[in-house]
Design an enzyme around this catalytic site. Structure first.
Site, PDB file in Angstrom:
ATOM      1  N   HIS A   5       0.880  -1.213   0.058  1.00 47.17           N
ATOM      2  CA  HIS A   5       0.119  -0.024  -0.058  1.00 47.17           C
ATOM      3  C   HIS A   5       0.869   1.037   0.100  1.00 47.17           C
ATOM      4  O   HIS A   5       0.869   2.044  -0.911  1.00 47.17           O
ATOM      5  CB  HIS A   5      -1.113   0.164   0.976  1.00 47.17           C
ATOM      6  CG  HIS A   5      -1.787  -1.123   1.369  1.00 47.17           C
ATOM      7  ND1 HIS A   5      -2.856  -1.280   0.484  1.00 47.17           N
ATOM      8  CD2 HIS A   5      -2.042  -2.148   2.288  1.00 47.17           C
ATOM      9  CE1 HIS A   5      -3.511  -2.364   0.845  1.00 47.17           C
ATOM     10  NE2 HIS A   5      -3.015  -2.797   1.891  1.00 47.17           N
TER      11      HIS A   5
HETATM   12  O1  RIB Z   1      -4.909   0.732   4.325  1.00 49.90           O
HETATM   13  C1  RIB Z   1      -3.570   0.611   4.397  1.00 49.90           C
HETATM   14  C2  RIB Z   1      -3.007   1.755   4.919  1.00 49.90           C
HETATM   15  O2  RIB Z   1      -3.541   1.718   6.372  1.00 49.90           O
HETATM   16  C3  RIB Z   1      -1.488   1.590   5.044  1.00 49.90           C
HETATM   17  O3  RIB Z   1      -0.897   2.973   4.888  1.00 49.90           O
HETATM   18  C4  RIB Z   1      -1.334   0.735   6.246  1.00 49.90           C
HETATM   19  O4  RIB Z   1       0.108   1.115   6.612  1.00 49.90           O
HETATM   20  C5  RIB Z   1      -2.360   1.456   7.124  1.00 49.90           C
HETATM   21  O5  RIB Z   1      -1.560   2.585   7.721  1.00 49.90           O
END
Ligand code: RIB
Ligand code: CA
Length: 339
Positions: A267
């Site tokens: 992500h």
């Molecule tokens: O949904 C994914 C996000 O939420 C990423 O940034 C993960 O590290 C959490 O912060």
């Protein structure tokens, strides 16, 4: 609904600019395994100049996330003197929700207890608590317009916008990992974690009028490390940095964390990748809103389009990606370590 897809030439021009100038960035994060990989990627990418790392409560509480950020800078960027500050310990207007079941109680898949990679108490001592001022300071005083890369809940960024909107208007962009247009949520069926934790902050950033680039689950769900190749390549390198990243990925892919057969979603590295290789992303312009409240729409991101009747500046939203190429380039950067 008016969508504008950036032309490849426009994105490649931005890419060229990145190669020549090397844009200054502040990374606001809630480390977090994928935050750690995003930081590692940014630190070895010559297109970016990391001016500061700031922390926000999210995946783990603020104290743990700040200890992790200091630890990561020690392991990944020793001697570079990168500014570290800690920020908001809870969302703007609600209680904190964390995600230890995904990232482990230490926020880094348990690696900080490893005899070789033990986290030190010095990693979290004397970290200033002035993140909001630090973000404003870095944005306001950067000779080159600075980009804020926001990898956690948007609490710190929203607080900076509220405290000094004029200074924050100097920012080149706010690059956000968060939200979901049509990919469903990862906390509720509608909401992505960062926007769920602090929907008021996320909505304030989308309504700020600043140039916002959003990397939502629509593309990050396509970007994963899903077999042992990457950790093996990293752990076979002699550099401690590579061995650390290999151990981290191996732990994060273990069943107790992913629960999905060892698939580690990238992500936060994806948000950094939109700055490094914009030509690999398909962007659409959307005027965005994020729902608050405590109902089932909490944290849901939606495109208001024209029917929203709001004057929100259209954010650039990544709606598709050349996934294999982006994953390959992220991995090669991490393995090469900026060599
Ligand atoms: O949904 C994914 C996000 O939420 C990423 O940034 C993960 O590290 C959490 O912060
Ligand atoms: Ca994060």
């Amino acid at each position: 609904m008016g969508h504008r897809t950036l032309r490849a030439t426009e994105m490649s021009q931005q890419g060229t600019r990145l190669m020549s100038a090397g844009i200054p960035v502040v990374i606001d994060s809630d480390p977090g395994v994928d935050d750690a990989l995003a930081l590692a990627l940014a630190l070895v990418s010559p297109e970016l100049s990391v001016r500061a790392v700031t922390t926000v409560a999210g995946n783990v509480d603020l104290a743990t996330g700040t200890a992790n950020a200091g630890y990561l800078l020690r392991v990944l960027a020793a001697g570079r003197g990168i500014r570290l500050a800690q920020g908001c310990a809870r969302p703007l207007a609600r209680e904190l929700v964390t995600a230890e079941e995904v990232h482990g109680s230490d926020g880094l898949a348990g690696i900080t207890g490893h005899e070789r990679w033990r986290r030190r108490s010095s990693d979290s001592t004397n970290v200033p608590s002035d993140t909001v001022d630090a973000i404003i300071d870095e944005v306001a005083n950067s000779p080159e317009p600075l980009t804020v890369i926001a990898l956690g809940p948007l609490t710190n960024v929203a607080a900076a916008l509220r405290r000094d909107p004029a200074a924050m208007r100097r920012a080149a962009a706010i690059v956000v990992m968060g939200g979901s247009l049509h990919a469903g949520g990862n906390v509720t069926p509608q909401a992505e974690f960062n926007f769920y934790v602090d929907p008021e902050a996320a909505d304030a950033v989308m309504a700020s009028g600043l140039p916002v680039v959003v990397t939502p689950l629509d593309v990050t769900h396509q970007l994963a490390v899903s077999d042992a190749t990457v950790e093996s390549r990293l752990q076979s390198r002699s550099e401690p940095r590579a061995a650390f990243l290999g151990e981290l990925i191996q732990r994060a892919r273990a069943e107790e964390f992913t629960g999905r057969g060892g698939k580690l979603l990238l992500h936060d590295p994806a948000a950094v990748a939109t700055l490094l290789w914009p030509e690999l992303f398909t962007m659409q312009a959307h005027a965005l809103a994020v729902d608050g409240g405590d109902g089932d729409q909490r944290g849901a991101m939606r495109s208001t389009g024209d029917e929203g009747g709001t004057e929100r500046t259209r954010a650039e939203v990544a709606v598709d990606v050349e996934a294999n190429e982006v994953v390959s380039r992220i991995v090669e950067r991490l393995v090469a370590g900026g060599a």
